[in-house]
Every structure is written in structure tokens, then in C-alpha cells.
Design a protein around this motif. Sequence first.
Motif, PDB file in Angstrom:
ATOM      1  N   PHE A  42       0.822  -1.204   0.000  1.00 19.07           N
ATOM      2  CA  PHE A  42       0.000   0.000   0.000  1.00 19.07           C
ATOM      3  C   PHE A  42       0.857   1.255   0.000  1.00 19.07           C
ATOM      4  CE2 PHE A  42      -2.052   3.584   2.023  1.00 19.07           C
ATOM      5  CZ  PHE A  42      -3.249   3.644   1.361  1.00 19.07           C
ATOM      6  N   SER A  43       0.426   2.220  -0.763  1.00 18.85           N
ATOM      7  CA  SER A  43       0.909   3.601  -0.664  1.00 18.85           C
ATOM      8  C   SER A  43      -0.175   4.477  -1.248  1.00 18.85           C
ATOM      9  CB  SER A  43       2.227   3.805  -1.439  1.00 18.85           C
ATOM     10  OG  SER A  43       2.002   3.776  -2.832  1.00 18.85           O
ATOM     11  N   PHE A  44      -0.140   5.742  -0.932  1.00 18.48           N
ATOM     12  CA  PHE A  44      -1.139   6.653  -1.491  1.00 18.48           C
ATOM     13  C   PHE A  44      -0.978   6.773  -3.006  1.00 18.48           C
ATOM     14  CE2 PHE A  44      -0.648   8.416   2.924  1.00 18.48           C
ATOM     15  CZ  PHE A  44      -1.864   7.942   3.391  1.00 18.48           C
ATOM     16  N   THR A  45       0.271   6.778  -3.458  1.00 19.58           N
ATOM     17  CA  THR A  45       0.525   6.832  -4.901  1.00 19.58           C
ATOM     18  C   THR A  45      -0.058   5.611  -5.587  1.00 19.58           C
ATOM     19  OG1 THR A  45       2.538   8.128  -4.562  1.00 19.58           O
ATOM     20  CG2 THR A  45       2.313   6.974  -6.667  1.00 19.58           C
ATOM     21  N   ASN A  46       0.147   4.431  -4.990  1.00 17.33           N
ATOM     22  CA  ASN A  46      -0.416   3.217  -5.564  1.00 17.33           C
ATOM     23  C   ASN A  46      -1.942   3.263  -5.573  1.00 17.33           C
ATOM     24  OD1 ASN A  46       2.102   2.181  -6.032  1.00 17.33           O
ATOM     25  ND2 ASN A  46       2.064   0.711  -4.338  1.00 17.33           N
ATOM     26  N   ALA A  47      -2.533   3.811  -4.523  1.00 24.27           N
ATOM     27  CA  ALA A  47      -3.991   3.905  -4.464  1.00 24.27           C
ATOM     28  C   ALA A  47      -4.534   4.821  -5.560  1.00 24.27           C
ATOM     29  CB  ALA A  47      -4.430   4.392  -3.085  1.00 24.27           C
ATOM     30  N   ILE A  48      -3.812   5.906  -5.853  1.00 29.96           N
ATOM     31  CA  ILE A  48      -4.200   6.784  -6.968  1.00 29.96           C
ATOM     32  C   ILE A  48      -4.153   6.001  -8.281  1.00 29.96           C
ATOM     33  CG2 ILE A  48      -3.449   8.757  -8.357  1.00 29.96           C
ATOM     34  CD1 ILE A  48      -2.583  10.088  -5.712  1.00 29.96           C
ATOM     35  N   GLU A  49      -3.071   5.247  -8.484  1.00 35.32           N
ATOM     36  CA  GLU A  49      -2.939   4.449  -9.705  1.00 35.32           C
ATOM     37  C   GLU A  49      -4.009   3.366  -9.776  1.00 35.32           C
ATOM     38  OE1 GLU A  49       1.006   2.929  -9.657  1.00 35.32           O
ATOM     39  OE2 GLU A  49       1.945   4.870 -10.097  1.00 35.32           O
ATOM     40  N   ASP A  50      -4.318   2.748  -8.640  1.00 30.23           N
ATOM     41  CA  ASP A  50      -5.323   1.689  -8.620  1.00 30.23           C
ATOM     42  C   ASP A  50      -6.706   2.237  -8.967  1.00 30.23           C
ATOM     43  OD1 ASP A  50      -3.309  -0.019  -7.864  1.00 30.23           O
ATOM     44  OD2 ASP A  50      -3.820   0.004  -5.735  1.00 30.23           O
ATOM     45  N   GLY A  83     -12.755   9.651  -0.934  1.00 28.14           N
ATOM     46  CA  GLY A  83     -13.192  10.931  -1.472  1.00 28.14           C
ATOM     47  C   GLY A  83     -12.044  11.690  -2.107  1.00 28.14           C
ATOM     48  N   PHE A  84     -10.889  11.671  -1.433  1.00 28.32           N
ATOM     49  CA  PHE A  84      -9.695  12.293  -2.008  1.00 28.32           C
ATOM     50  C   PHE A  84      -9.330  11.630  -3.332  1.00 28.32           C
ATOM     51  CE2 PHE A  84      -5.139  11.541  -2.622  1.00 28.32           C
ATOM     52  CZ  PHE A  84      -4.683  12.825  -2.846  1.00 28.32           C
ATOM     53  N   LEU A  85      -9.316  10.293  -3.342  1.00 26.50           N
ATOM     54  CA  LEU A  85      -8.946   9.558  -4.556  1.00 26.50           C
ATOM     55  C   LEU A  85      -9.931   9.824  -5.684  1.00 26.50           C
ATOM     56  CD1 LEU A  85      -7.992   6.137  -2.927  1.00 26.50           C
ATOM     57  CD2 LEU A  85      -6.399   7.833  -3.864  1.00 26.50           C
ATOM     58  N   GLY A  86     -11.217   9.867  -5.349  1.00 23.36           N
ATOM     59  CA  GLY A  86     -12.220  10.128  -6.366  1.00 23.36           C
ATOM     60  C   GLY A  86     -12.129  11.535  -6.934  1.00 23.36           C
ATOM     61  N   LEU A  87     -11.855  12.500  -6.081  1.00 19.23           N
ATOM     62  CA  LEU A  87     -11.687  13.873  -6.560  1.00 19.23           C
ATOM     63  C   LEU A  87     -10.460  13.984  -7.455  1.00 19.23           C
ATOM     64  CD1 LEU A  87     -12.595  15.731  -3.259  1.00 19.23           C
ATOM     65  CD2 LEU A  87     -13.865  15.903  -5.418  1.00 19.23           C
ATOM     66  N   TYR A  88      -9.376  13.298  -7.067  1.00 16.94           N
ATOM     67  CA  TYR A  88      -8.165  13.299  -7.891  1.00 16.94           C
ATOM     68  C   TYR A  88      -8.482  12.722  -9.272  1.00 16.94           C
ATOM     69  CZ  TYR A  88      -3.313  12.583  -9.343  1.00 16.94           C
ATOM     70  OH  TYR A  88      -2.121  12.615 -10.042  1.00 16.94           O
ATOM     71  N   ALA A  89      -9.159  11.574  -9.285  1.00 16.81           N
ATOM     72  CA  ALA A  89      -9.478  10.917 -10.559  1.00 16.81           C
ATOM     73  C   ALA A  89     -10.389  11.788 -11.410  1.00 16.81           C
ATOM     74  CB  ALA A  89     -10.136   9.566 -10.291  1.00 16.81           C
ATOM     75  N   THR A  90     -11.385  12.410 -10.791  1.00 21.80           N
ATOM     76  CA  THR A  90     -12.325  13.240 -11.539  1.00 21.80           C
ATOM     77  C   THR A  90     -11.642  14.497 -12.081  1.00 21.80           C
ATOM     78  OG1 THR A  90     -14.125  12.426 -10.125  1.00 21.80           O
ATOM     79  CG2 THR A  90     -14.557  14.409 -11.410  1.00 21.80           C
TER      80      THR A  90
END
Length: 222
Positions: A42-50, A83-90
Motif C-alpha cells: 500500500f501507498s497513497f501513490t499506488n492507491a491513486i494508480e489503482d 473521497g480524495f482519490l475520487g476527486l483526484y481521478a475526476t
Amino acid sequence: MLLLHGFPGNEQNMDLAYAIRRAGWNVLVPHYRGSWGSAGNFSFTNAIEDTQSAIAFLRSAAKDKKYRTDPAKIAIVGHSMGGFLGLYATAHDPAILGMIAISPWNLGAAAVRPDSEARTKSYHDASPRLAGTTPEGMLNEAKQNSTKWNYVDWASDLKSRPIFVVESSDGNVPDNHALFEALRKAGDTHATEVHMETDHVYSDHRIALQTAVLNWLQSLNQ
């Protein structure tokens, strides 16, 4: 619908998944690398990529009739870190239809604030449930990316889509409201905001949360 859980995701929000499914949507609920038995670290960067990989899967699945997905109609619901990840993706994908941010964690901005007992506890409580990482490592990653990971700064990239900010009585309210105000200032006339007097996981407001989510989804079809 892509439904993204938080950090580490003790609240899976599966009641939302079932409610959204009953309303006629396909719902994908992924686990990030290194969380809840998923392979990798796990990492935040990996979660963004996932998260981006999950969106790519939804688009590719549209070619397979058994999934009955529509690549032009992908929306995101994310809770806390989700929510952070979804906002980043959007913000980085103009084809996303819209986003429901439920008590979104402003990861970068929160990381560079003064140390607090609550923040230390959050990282230490999550770490045993996440593979290949440490509380110190995760916090350092967030600090190193703090300027890139402040969702208030993404308002200009989000303003063309309806964004629904749902708040609870937790420590995220100032950031959540700042996001809504930034969206309105950027010209997002479809941005909406609601506050519920409950805890971070909406323990005694689950039905109210389902209703708010379903009403927002219905508005997308109007």
C-alpha cells in the motif's frame, strides 16, 4: 459507479453499493494494493494508480456485454480517503460524469499541518491493516506530495461536472466546505453541499446517506 473506501476502509459502505445497484447502476468496489488482502504494497501513490486502473477496467468492460456498462456514464462515490482519490481521478479525467465526496480527506493539506494526536492515531491505527508500509512512511509520502494533493486546488478542473460534497461532524468539515466554496467560485453551478450531524462513518445516518446519494444520482438523469 466506482465506490471507493477510506483509510484503511473499516467502513466499506456496502449498504451504499446495494442501494446504488437497486437504483439500476453497476457498482465496482475495489480494494487498493496492500489493503484487505489485495496483493502488493500500500501507498497513497499506488492507491491513486489503482483508482485509475479501476476506471480503465470499467471502460474496457463496456466491450463485454455481460457487464452491461456504459463508458460514457461513469460516476464516483468516495468516502474519506476514497473521497480524495475520487476527486483526484475526476479532476484528471474530464470524462467522469460526476463525483460524490463523502467527508473527503484532504490528504496533502492535512499532512503539513501541525502534529496532532488524532493524526498520529489515524496513521498508526491504519498501518497494521495495510501491507508493506509504516505510519511514518505514509505520512512522509503525504508530506512530500502536499502541494499536489490539496483537493481545493483542483476546483478549476472539477467545475465542469456536478460535485456533491457530503459532510459530517468530523475534523474534515473545514476542508470539505473550502472545496465547495472553491467549486462555486470557479463557476460550478451544479456543485451541492449537505451537512449531517453524525460521525465520520455516518453510523446513525446510513439511511439518510443512502437517500442523499440516490437523489443525487437521480439528478444526473434529468
